[in-house]
Scaffold this motif. Sequence first.
Motif, PDB file in Angstrom:
ATOM      1  N   GLY A 161       0.809  -1.207   0.000  1.00 50.46           N
ATOM      2  CA  GLY A 161       0.000   0.000   0.000  1.00 50.46           C
ATOM      3  C   GLY A 161       0.841   1.254   0.000  1.00 50.46           C
ATOM      4  N   GLU A 162       0.142   2.372   0.064  1.00 49.39           N
ATOM      5  CA  GLU A 162       0.799   3.675   0.101  1.00 49.39           C
ATOM      6  C   GLU A 162       0.186   4.519   1.200  1.00 49.39           C
ATOM      7  OE1 GLU A 162      -0.224   6.600  -3.046  1.00 49.39           O
ATOM      8  OE2 GLU A 162      -1.549   5.040  -3.822  1.00 49.39           O
ATOM      9  N   VAL A 163       0.928   5.511   1.662  1.00 46.86           N
ATOM     10  CA  VAL A 163       0.485   6.393   2.733  1.00 46.86           C
ATOM     11  C   VAL A 163      -0.058   7.674   2.112  1.00 46.86           C
ATOM     12  CG1 VAL A 163       1.164   7.642   4.816  1.00 46.86           C
ATOM     13  CG2 VAL A 163       2.207   5.412   4.299  1.00 46.86           C
ATOM     14  N   VAL A 164      -1.291   8.043   2.504  1.00 49.69           N
ATOM     15  CA  VAL A 164      -1.920   9.271   2.015  1.00 49.69           C
ATOM     16  C   VAL A 164      -2.486  10.052   3.200  1.00 49.69           C
ATOM     17  CG1 VAL A 164      -2.503   8.198  -0.209  1.00 49.69           C
ATOM     18  CG2 VAL A 164      -4.210   8.256   1.620  1.00 49.69           C
ATOM     19  N   SER A 165      -2.783  11.309   2.962  1.00 51.17           N
ATOM     20  CA  SER A 165      -3.383  12.136   4.010  1.00 51.17           C
ATOM     21  C   SER A 165      -4.900  12.187   3.839  1.00 51.17           C
ATOM     22  CB  SER A 165      -2.802  13.553   3.961  1.00 51.17           C
ATOM     23  OG  SER A 165      -3.225  14.201   2.777  1.00 51.17           O
ATOM     24  N   TYR A 166      -5.568  12.691   4.832  1.00 46.49           N
ATOM     25  CA  TYR A 166      -7.025  12.811   4.866  1.00 46.49           C
ATOM     26  C   TYR A 166      -7.547  13.535   3.626  1.00 46.49           C
ATOM     27  CZ  TYR A 166     -11.551  14.381   6.864  1.00 46.49           C
ATOM     28  OH  TYR A 166     -12.865  14.645   7.113  1.00 46.49           O
ATOM     29  N   GLY A 167      -6.895  14.632   3.276  1.00 47.29           N
ATOM     30  CA  GLY A 167      -7.334  15.425   2.127  1.00 47.29           C
ATOM     31  C   GLY A 167      -7.182  14.724   0.796  1.00 47.29           C
ATOM     32  N   ASP A 168      -6.380  13.675   0.746  1.00 49.51           N
ATOM     33  CA  ASP A 168      -6.189  12.912  -0.499  1.00 49.51           C
ATOM     34  C   ASP A 168      -7.313  11.918  -0.745  1.00 49.51           C
ATOM     35  OD1 ASP A 168      -3.723  14.152  -0.988  1.00 49.51           O
ATOM     36  OD2 ASP A 168      -2.651  12.645   0.205  1.00 49.51           O
ATOM     37  N   ILE A 169      -8.124  11.646   0.267  1.00 44.70           N
ATOM     38  CA  ILE A 169      -9.138  10.604   0.126  1.00 44.70           C
ATOM     39  C   ILE A 169     -10.414  11.206  -0.468  1.00 44.70           C
ATOM     40  CG2 ILE A 169     -10.584   8.934   1.335  1.00 44.70           C
ATOM     41  CD1 ILE A 169      -8.271   8.616   3.339  1.00 44.70           C
ATOM     42  N   GLY A 170     -10.702  10.726  -1.666  1.00 47.12           N
ATOM     43  CA  GLY A 170     -11.905  11.159  -2.381  1.00 47.12           C
ATOM     44  C   GLY A 170     -12.430   9.989  -3.191  1.00 47.12           C
ATOM     45  N   GLU A 171     -13.301  10.297  -4.114  1.00 49.64           N
ATOM     46  CA  GLU A 171     -13.938   9.248  -4.912  1.00 49.64           C
ATOM     47  C   GLU A 171     -12.929   8.398  -5.673  1.00 49.64           C
ATOM     48  OE1 GLU A 171     -17.323  10.546  -7.155  1.00 49.64           O
ATOM     49  OE2 GLU A 171     -18.085  11.708  -5.467  1.00 49.64           O
ATOM     50  N   GLY A 172     -11.818   8.968  -6.097  1.00 50.13           N
ATOM     51  CA  GLY A 172     -10.813   8.200  -6.817  1.00 50.13           C
ATOM     52  C   GLY A 172     -10.236   7.069  -5.991  1.00 50.13           C
TER      53      GLY A 172
END
Length: 138
Positions: A123-134
């Motif tokens: 997996g990869e590490v993302v921030s809250y703001g990166d989480i969307g429909e994509g």
Amino acid sequence: MVVEKHPGPNGQLFYEGDSPEGHDNPARFDSLKQCFFPYKLEHEQMGWNLDAAYVTDYSSVDYDVSTQGGTTTISSHTAPESFARAKDVQYVVDSEVEGAMGPDFVPFSTQGDAQSFADEYGGEVVSYGDIGEGLLGR
């Protein structure tokens, strides 16, 4: 649904001036990818004002990862002290570890913990703001 009886990360959403269908705040979820974030996005589009969002913080708990029947899951934690503000944590997405409803996002308040988890389970590490429909559609 009894959240603590299911594996994986949990979430809670509190809305200002609105309540989830059928009960008072918060809306509670046993899956972030399948339930928490879709509900949040849908209600934002409906004009609901999010007051606070909390998710399991795996940096703050002793968690277990186990494999049964070919499925790898992470333990559930529902005590109040196991939660952190959703916007303040990093999420491991696309790992081999599943939650209550299949592939899930695994949150950590410490960047190093999130990266170590991703190194071990993919997996990869993302921030809250990166989480969307994509990301939800993956």
